[in-house]
Motif scaffolding. Structure first.
Motif, mmCIF file in Angstrom:
data_model
loop_
_atom_site.group_PDB
_atom_site.id
_atom_site.type_symbol
_atom_site.label_atom_id
_atom_site.label_comp_id
_atom_site.label_asym_id
_atom_site.label_seq_id
_atom_site.Cartn_x
_atom_site.Cartn_y
_atom_site.Cartn_z
ATOM 1 N N ALA A 1 -1.780 -14.743 -5.130
ATOM 2 C CA ALA A 1 -1.277 -14.348 -6.447
ATOM 3 C C ALA A 1 -0.707 -12.934 -6.479
ATOM 4 O O ALA A 1 -0.159 -12.521 -7.500
ATOM 5 C CB ALA A 1 -2.392 -14.470 -7.485
ATOM 6 N N LEU A 2 -0.810 -12.191 -5.372
ATOM 7 C CA LEU A 2 -0.357 -10.792 -5.345
ATOM 8 C C LEU A 2 0.848 -10.628 -4.422
ATOM 9 O O LEU A 2 1.012 -9.599 -3.767
ATOM 10 C CB LEU A 2 -1.508 -9.880 -4.901
ATOM 11 N N ALA A 3 1.711 -11.613 -4.413
ATOM 12 C CA ALA A 3 2.861 -11.627 -3.507
ATOM 13 C C ALA A 3 3.761 -10.407 -3.718
ATOM 14 O O ALA A 3 3.982 -9.956 -4.840
ATOM 15 C CB ALA A 3 3.669 -12.902 -3.724
ATOM 16 N N ARG A 4 4.239 -9.874 -2.602
ATOM 17 C CA ARG A 4 5.218 -8.775 -2.572
ATOM 18 C C ARG A 4 4.715 -7.510 -3.275
ATOM 19 O O ARG A 4 5.506 -6.683 -3.718
ATOM 20 C CB ARG A 4 6.554 -9.226 -3.198
ATOM 21 N N ARG A 5 3.416 -7.344 -3.343
ATOM 22 C CA ARG A 5 2.866 -6.152 -4.016
ATOM 23 C C ARG A 5 2.437 -5.068 -3.011
ATOM 24 O O ARG A 5 1.825 -4.084 -3.393
ATOM 25 C CB ARG A 5 1.690 -6.543 -4.928
ATOM 26 N N TRP A 6 2.761 -5.241 -1.732
ATOM 27 C CA TRP A 6 2.516 -4.213 -0.711
ATOM 28 C C TRP A 6 1.076 -3.716 -0.775
ATOM 29 O O TRP A 6 0.799 -2.556 -1.093
ATOM 30 C CB TRP A 6 3.526 -3.073 -0.851
ATOM 31 N N LEU A 7 0.164 -4.590 -0.435
ATOM 32 C CA LEU A 7 -1.263 -4.336 -0.607
ATOM 33 C C LEU A 7 -1.819 -3.442 0.491
ATOM 34 O O LEU A 7 -1.372 -3.456 1.634
ATOM 35 C CB LEU A 7 -2.024 -5.662 -0.623
ATOM 36 N N THR A 8 -2.841 -2.682 0.139
ATOM 37 C CA THR A 8 -3.553 -1.856 1.107
ATOM 38 C C THR A 8 -4.460 -2.728 1.980
ATOM 39 O O THR A 8 -4.672 -3.914 1.710
ATOM 40 C CB THR A 8 -4.436 -0.821 0.398
ATOM 41 N N THR A 9 -5.010 -2.113 2.991
ATOM 42 C CA THR A 9 -6.113 -2.736 3.706
ATOM 43 C C THR A 9 -7.240 -3.016 2.712
ATOM 44 O O THR A 9 -7.557 -2.160 1.886
ATOM 45 C CB THR A 9 -6.622 -1.802 4.811
ATOM 46 N N PRO A 10 -7.846 -4.205 2.753
ATOM 47 C CA PRO A 10 -8.920 -4.500 1.795
ATOM 48 C C PRO A 10 -10.150 -3.613 2.012
ATOM 49 O O PRO A 10 -10.465 -3.212 3.136
ATOM 50 C CB PRO A 10 -9.260 -5.969 2.088
ATOM 51 N N ALA A 11 -10.827 -3.316 0.920
ATOM 52 C CA ALA A 11 -12.139 -2.665 0.948
ATOM 53 C C ALA A 11 -13.143 -3.636 0.336
ATOM 54 O O ALA A 11 -12.768 -4.556 -0.394
ATOM 55 C CB ALA A 11 -12.106 -1.359 0.155
ATOM 56 N N VAL A 12 -14.411 -3.452 0.633
ATOM 57 C CA VAL A 12 -15.453 -4.317 0.094
ATOM 58 C C VAL A 12 -16.393 -3.481 -0.759
ATOM 59 O O VAL A 12 -16.960 -2.482 -0.294
ATOM 60 C CB VAL A 12 -16.239 -5.023 1.217
ATOM 61 N N GLN A 13 -16.550 -3.900 -2.021
ATOM 62 C CA GLN A 13 -17.444 -3.232 -2.961
ATOM 63 C C GLN A 13 -18.407 -4.279 -3.511
ATOM 64 O O GLN A 13 -18.059 -5.049 -4.401
ATOM 65 C CB GLN A 13 -16.659 -2.575 -4.100
ATOM 66 N N GLY A 14 -19.595 -4.331 -2.945
ATOM 67 C CA GLY A 14 -20.567 -5.330 -3.362
ATOM 68 C C GLY A 14 -20.082 -6.732 -3.070
ATOM 69 O O GLY A 14 -19.789 -7.089 -1.926
ATOM 70 N N ASP A 15 -19.955 -7.547 -4.116
ATOM 71 C CA ASP A 15 -19.519 -8.942 -3.975
ATOM 72 C C ASP A 15 -18.013 -9.098 -4.129
ATOM 73 O O ASP A 15 -17.525 -10.222 -4.308
ATOM 74 C CB ASP A 15 -20.219 -9.816 -5.028
ATOM 75 N N TYR A 16 -17.263 -7.990 -4.024
ATOM 76 C CA TYR A 16 -15.831 -8.046 -4.297
ATOM 77 C C TYR A 16 -15.017 -7.416 -3.162
ATOM 78 O O TYR A 16 -15.453 -6.474 -2.495
ATOM 79 C CB TYR A 16 -15.517 -7.332 -5.613
ATOM 80 N N VAL A 17 -13.810 -7.966 -2.995
ATOM 81 C CA VAL A 17 -12.790 -7.387 -2.130
ATOM 82 C C VAL A 17 -11.835 -6.625 -3.036
ATOM 83 O O VAL A 17 -11.409 -7.132 -4.073
ATOM 84 C CB VAL A 17 -12.017 -8.485 -1.371
ATOM 85 N N VAL A 18 -11.472 -5.393 -2.656
ATOM 86 C CA VAL A 18 -10.610 -4.560 -3.491
ATOM 87 C C VAL A 18 -9.372 -4.156 -2.685
ATOM 88 O O VAL A 18 -9.496 -3.675 -1.553
ATOM 89 C CB VAL A 18 -11.336 -3.303 -3.991
ATOM 90 N N VAL A 19 -8.196 -4.362 -3.287
ATOM 91 C CA VAL A 19 -6.941 -3.924 -2.676
ATOM 92 C C VAL A 19 -6.140 -3.137 -3.706
ATOM 93 O O VAL A 19 -6.198 -3.407 -4.906
ATOM 94 C CB VAL A 19 -6.097 -5.113 -2.146
ATOM 95 N N GLY A 20 -5.393 -2.144 -3.239
ATOM 96 C CA GLY A 20 -4.456 -1.415 -4.086
ATOM 97 C C GLY A 20 -3.057 -1.927 -3.854
ATOM 98 O O GLY A 20 -2.773 -2.560 -2.825
ATOM 99 N N ASP A 21 -2.131 -1.645 -4.796
ATOM 100 C CA ASP A 21 -0.768 -2.140 -4.625
ATOM 101 C C ASP A 21 0.273 -1.067 -4.932
ATOM 102 O O ASP A 21 -0.054 0.070 -5.300
ATOM 103 C CB ASP A 21 -0.537 -3.419 -5.432
ATOM 104 N N ILE A 22 1.542 -1.439 -4.793
ATOM 105 C CA ILE A 22 2.652 -0.494 -4.882
ATOM 106 C C ILE A 22 2.904 -0.030 -6.313
ATOM 107 O O ILE A 22 3.590 0.966 -6.536
ATOM 108 C CB ILE A 22 3.917 -1.130 -4.278
#
Length: 407
Positions: A333-354
């Motif tokens: 669902a985050l196509a073409r958003r130039w995502l960062t390397t994923p991070a893990v925070q508890g039960d979640y994966v977190v990515v930043g975008d452009i």
């Protein structure tokens, strides 16, 4: 270096479908290149910032993947003004602020850099270890500061810009890679040079270098030609080399094969991914391939006890079995958003975008769980998570923000 900078401008313009440049694309083609529209999240989790602060602008023009470094309850960051700061993780309060590198400003040579061009400044995020904070700069400066006080311990210079965070090994070695392909092993006590490893670069590459990692007496580095190199920490001698993805294509752009993101080291395995569309697990002592998968990334990998996490160049987030590379889930669902390397925070994966958003995905199945926009500036560096579960992210314009673990 100019070609590397121009490539970043090229990629960012194409990724965002810049509307100010007319006549390049039809409206349909522009739309196809724009970041995917964000879908509404059903029953989103609450993600409230604990604190934020601005570190100063200017980073977006450099295309740097700046990130914070966390040690216990302290956050260490560097900025484009040549300063290194230590902050309290819980409150963002400044513990110390050191003017590590002097910065001057020259007149603008390009009309779209309105504020002029800074000479100097810190380009790589800080490295931590042995009671030191080590930062590298655009003019090749390397400065070691006391982690408790910010007092300078030593400074030296390498042959080119330092884009990656320096590695501080448990044995007291400082490993610094410069933008011209050289890697320096420095004495942690005084910064004197112990060894140097020199390797050439292709004509064109993605701006950035992955930070060195260490294990078992070896230092591992990813290179712009799609290969992994293992050096002996003792003397910098080459222990082994393995090609992850061959640079194939009709021109320099098609042959981009950089291994620029985070590599991960398991008990006996090294995991790496190339921009050119290949991920590989290797035996860490010999470089022998264990498995590979046709997934690429301009970022890097995150390693958990049972899986690897990666965001590919198309904006898909993957969870893969670490023993075989088989897909556990995929979020598209985050196509073409130039995502960062994923991070893990508890039960979640977190990515930043452009576009300055952080996205929380459920670790179990990859479904979207939450979202928060920091500002209208790209998040290029990997978000960092403390042992206590606090996530810290930095935008390309120097906005630093901290989020407690969602409940």
């Amino acid at each position: 270096m100019t070609r590397r900078i121009l490539l970043v401008i090229f990629l960012l313009v194409f990724a965002t479908g810049c509307a100010t440049i007319k006549g390049w694309f039809s409206s349909d083609k522009k739309k196809a290149l724009e970041p995917a529209e964000l879908v509404e999240i059903a029953n989103p989790i609450r993600v409230d910032a604990a604190w934020s602060r601005n570190l100063g602008d200017g980073r977006a023009r450099q295309g740097l993947r700046q990130r914070a470094a966390i040690d216990g309850e302290r956050v260490f960051v560097s900025n484009d003004e040549g300063r290194v700061l230590a902050l309290d993780l819980a409150t963002g309060r400044t513990l110390w602020d050191s003017a590590a590198v002097e910065v001057t400003r020259s007149g603008s040579r390009l009309s779209f850099w309105k504020k002029g061009i800074r000479d100097g400044g810190l380009s790589g995020g800080p490295g931590l270890g042995n009671g030191m904070v080590v930062a590298g700069g655009r003019n090749g400066e390397v400065v070691a500061l006391d982690a408790d006080t910010g007092a300078e311990r030593w400074r030296t210079r390498v042959t080119s810009e330092v884009l990656a965070s320096p590695l501080v090994t448990a044995g007291g070695l400082i490993v610094v890679r410069s933008g011209d392909g050289r890697v320096f092993g420095l004495n942690g006590h005084d910064g004197s040079r112990k060894w140097v490893f020199d390797r050439g670069l292709p004509n064109l590459s993605v701006r950035g270098n992955g930070a060195p990692i260490e294990g078992g007496g070896l230092v591992y580095l990813g290179y712009d030609d799609g290969s992994i190199v293992a050096l002996r920490a003792l003397d910098g001698a080459l222990a082994w080399e393995q090609l992850i993805a061959p640079p194939e294509g009709r021109n320099d752009l098609e042959r981009l094969a950089d291994v620029d993101g985070e590599m991960q080291l398991g008990l006996n395995e090294l995991y790496a991914v190339s921009y050119h569309g290949m991920m590989m697990a290797l035996a860490s002592d010999s470089g022998r391939p264990l498995w590979n998968r046709d997934i690429g990334s301009y970022g890097g990998l995150t390693l958990l006890s049972d899986r690897l996490l990666v965001a590919d160049p198309d904006g898909n987030v993957w969870a893969l079995d670490r023993n075989s590379g088989a897909a556990l889930w995929k979020q598209d669902a985050l196509a073409r958003r130039w995502l960062t390397t994923p991070a893990v925070q508890g039960d979640y994966v977190v990515v930043g975008d452009i576009e300055g958003y952080l996205h929380w995905l459920r670790l179990s199945d990859g479904t979207l769980a939450g979202r928060r926009r920091i500002e209208r500036a790209p998040i290029l560096g990997t978000p960092q998570v403390s042992a206590s579960g606090v996530l810290v992210a930095v935008t390309a314009e120097g906005e630093l923000i901290a989020f407690p673990q969602p409940q």
